[in-house]
Design a protein around this motif. Structure first.
Motif, PDB file in Angstrom:
ATOM      1  N   ALA A  28       0.824  -1.211   0.000  1.00 40.09           N
ATOM      2  CA  ALA A  28       0.000   0.000   0.000  1.00 40.09           C
ATOM      3  C   ALA A  28       0.856   1.257   0.000  1.00 40.09           C
ATOM      4  O   ALA A  28       1.918   1.315   0.625  1.00 40.09           O
ATOM      5  N   ALA A  29       0.387   2.272  -0.715  1.00 40.27           N
ATOM      6  CA  ALA A  29       1.054   3.572  -0.688  1.00 40.27           C
ATOM      7  C   ALA A  29       0.858   4.236   0.669  1.00 40.27           C
ATOM      8  O   ALA A  29       1.747   4.931   1.167  1.00 40.27           O
ATOM      9  N   LEU A  30      -0.322   4.010   1.255  1.00 42.07           N
ATOM     10  CA  LEU A  30      -0.635   4.547   2.579  1.00 42.07           C
ATOM     11  C   LEU A  30      -0.802   3.375   3.539  1.00 42.07           C
ATOM     12  O   LEU A  30      -1.847   2.723   3.560  1.00 42.07           O
ATOM     13  N   ALA A  39      -1.744   0.905   6.417  1.00 41.90           N
ATOM     14  CA  ALA A  39      -2.986   0.886   7.192  1.00 41.90           C
ATOM     15  C   ALA A  39      -2.815   1.532   8.558  1.00 41.90           C
ATOM     16  O   ALA A  39      -3.721   2.199   9.064  1.00 41.90           O
ATOM     17  N   VAL A  40      -1.639   1.363   9.167  1.00 41.47           N
ATOM     18  CA  VAL A  40      -1.404   1.881  10.503  1.00 41.47           C
ATOM     19  C   VAL A  40      -1.454   3.410  10.537  1.00 41.47           C
ATOM     20  O   VAL A  40      -1.662   4.010  11.598  1.00 41.47           O
ATOM     21  N   LEU A  41      -1.287   4.052   9.372  1.00 43.36           N
ATOM     22  CA  LEU A  41      -1.238   5.513   9.329  1.00 43.36           C
ATOM     23  C   LEU A  41      -2.516   6.159   8.793  1.00 43.36           C
ATOM     24  O   LEU A  41      -2.613   7.383   8.765  1.00 43.36           O
ATOM     25  N   ARG A  42      -3.478   5.366   8.362  1.00 45.28           N
ATOM     26  CA  ARG A  42      -4.659   5.950   7.722  1.00 45.28           C
ATOM     27  C   ARG A  42      -5.417   6.890   8.647  1.00 45.28           C
ATOM     28  O   ARG A  42      -5.715   8.030   8.282  1.00 45.28           O
ATOM     29  N   ALA A  43      -5.726   6.452   9.844  1.00 50.49           N
ATOM     30  CA  ALA A  43      -6.498   7.296  10.772  1.00 50.49           C
ATOM     31  C   ALA A  43      -5.693   8.497  11.269  1.00 50.49           C
ATOM     32  O   ALA A  43      -6.177   9.639  11.197  1.00 50.49           O
ATOM     33  N   PRO A  44      -4.460   8.293  11.777  1.00 44.26           N
ATOM     34  CA  PRO A  44      -3.722   9.459  12.277  1.00 44.26           C
ATOM     35  C   PRO A  44      -3.384  10.474  11.197  1.00 44.26           C
ATOM     36  O   PRO A  44      -3.424  11.683  11.439  1.00 44.26           O
ATOM     37  N   LEU A  45      -3.081  10.013   9.982  1.00 36.37           N
ATOM     38  CA  LEU A  45      -2.768  10.964   8.922  1.00 36.37           C
ATOM     39  C   LEU A  45      -4.016  11.661   8.398  1.00 36.37           C
ATOM     40  O   LEU A  45      -3.939  12.789   7.903  1.00 36.37           O
ATOM     41  N   TRP A  49      -4.281   7.629  -0.458  1.00 31.66           N
ATOM     42  CA  TRP A  49      -5.523   6.864  -0.255  1.00 31.66           C
ATOM     43  C   TRP A  49      -6.196   6.577  -1.588  1.00 31.66           C
ATOM     44  O   TRP A  49      -6.655   5.457  -1.845  1.00 31.66           O
ATOM     45  N   VAL A  50      -6.244   7.575  -2.462  1.00 31.75           N
ATOM     46  CA  VAL A  50      -6.855   7.399  -3.786  1.00 31.75           C
ATOM     47  C   VAL A  50      -6.061   6.395  -4.612  1.00 31.75           C
ATOM     48  O   VAL A  50      -6.643   5.527  -5.283  1.00 31.75           O
ATOM     49  N   VAL A  51      -4.743   6.483  -4.581  1.00 31.92           N
ATOM     50  CA  VAL A  51      -3.893   5.531  -5.320  1.00 31.92           C
ATOM     51  C   VAL A  51      -4.200   4.107  -4.880  1.00 31.92           C
ATOM     52  O   VAL A  51      -4.344   3.198  -5.719  1.00 31.92           O
TER      53      VAL A  51
END
Length: 215
Positions: free
Chosen positions: A10-12, A14-20, A206-208
């Motif tokens: 993933a480009a983003l 999963a561990v960073l999705r919410a905090p970012l 996220w879009v990527v």
């Protein structure tokens, strides 16, 4: 090719999705607030009045350092940096991150380009200055590198956020200093550019990932 993109990390992470996502929301709020504060304003007040006189007009050898840093945000310099980073990602089979390197920078720079005439802040009486595109670009590249390292090292949330924000802050400070030192921007322009990257890169990542998952 489609399979390679779909199965790539993933480009983003999963561990960073919410905090970012929260960081991007805060950065967007600051970006907008500073834009409103300095709408059609070219005066030297507040933070700018306090910081600019001590940074602007640096003498050699620091001026040479500032010029080298500034080159990284110029068309030729930025293309070289983007090509190098995307090439490394491709060779490391981080295809989504390679795509993000190009898309994230394009979205970030496009955002600053659109905002400049909307805000209408000028420096030296004629040059649109808010937000700083150079600072935004440097911060965007640092964020992408940090996302790559986070995924590759398998970091937890706290360590990942420390790496992401730490690298972004260093890149933003260095390029922001160079732009102010060379008289191209006010300090708050650099803050705006930093926030533009924090808002744009996670959303683009996220879009990527969403597009890649649907291939």
């Amino acid at each position: 090719m489609r399979q390679l993109v779909r199965t790539a990390p993933a480009a983003l992470p999963a561990v960073l999705r919410a905090p970012l996502a929260m960081t991007a929301a805060l950065a967007t709020a600051i970006l907008v607030a500073l834009g409103i504060l300095h709408f059609r304003d070219s005066g030297l007040t507040g933070i700018d009045a306090a910081l600019l006189p001590s940074i602007y007009g640096v003498e050699p050898p620091w001026r040479y350092v500032a010029l080298v840093v500034d080159f990284g945000g110029e068309p030729v310099g930025s293309v070289i940096l983007i090509a190098l980073l995307s090439g490394v990602c491709w060779l490391a089979r981080r295809v989504r991150t390679a795509v993000l390197t190009v898309a994230g920078v394009v979205v970030t720079v496009a955002l600053t380009t659109v905002l400049k005439p909307l805000v209408g802040r000028t420096i030296h009486g004629e040059f649109l200055s808010y937000p700083s595109g150079h600072t935004a670009l440097a911060t965007a590249l640092a964020l992408i590198i940090a996302l790559l390292l986070t995924e590759r090292w398998g970091l937890g949330r706290a360590a990942a956020m420390a790496v992401v924000l730490g690298l972004a802050l260093v890149a933003g400070l260095v390029m922001g200093w160079a732009e102010v030192a060379l008289g191209a921007h006010y300090p708050t322009d650099a803050v705006g550019g930093f926030c533009a990257a924090l808002a744009a890169v996670p959303a683009t990542a996220w879009v990527v990932d969403r597009v890649a998952d649907r291939l």
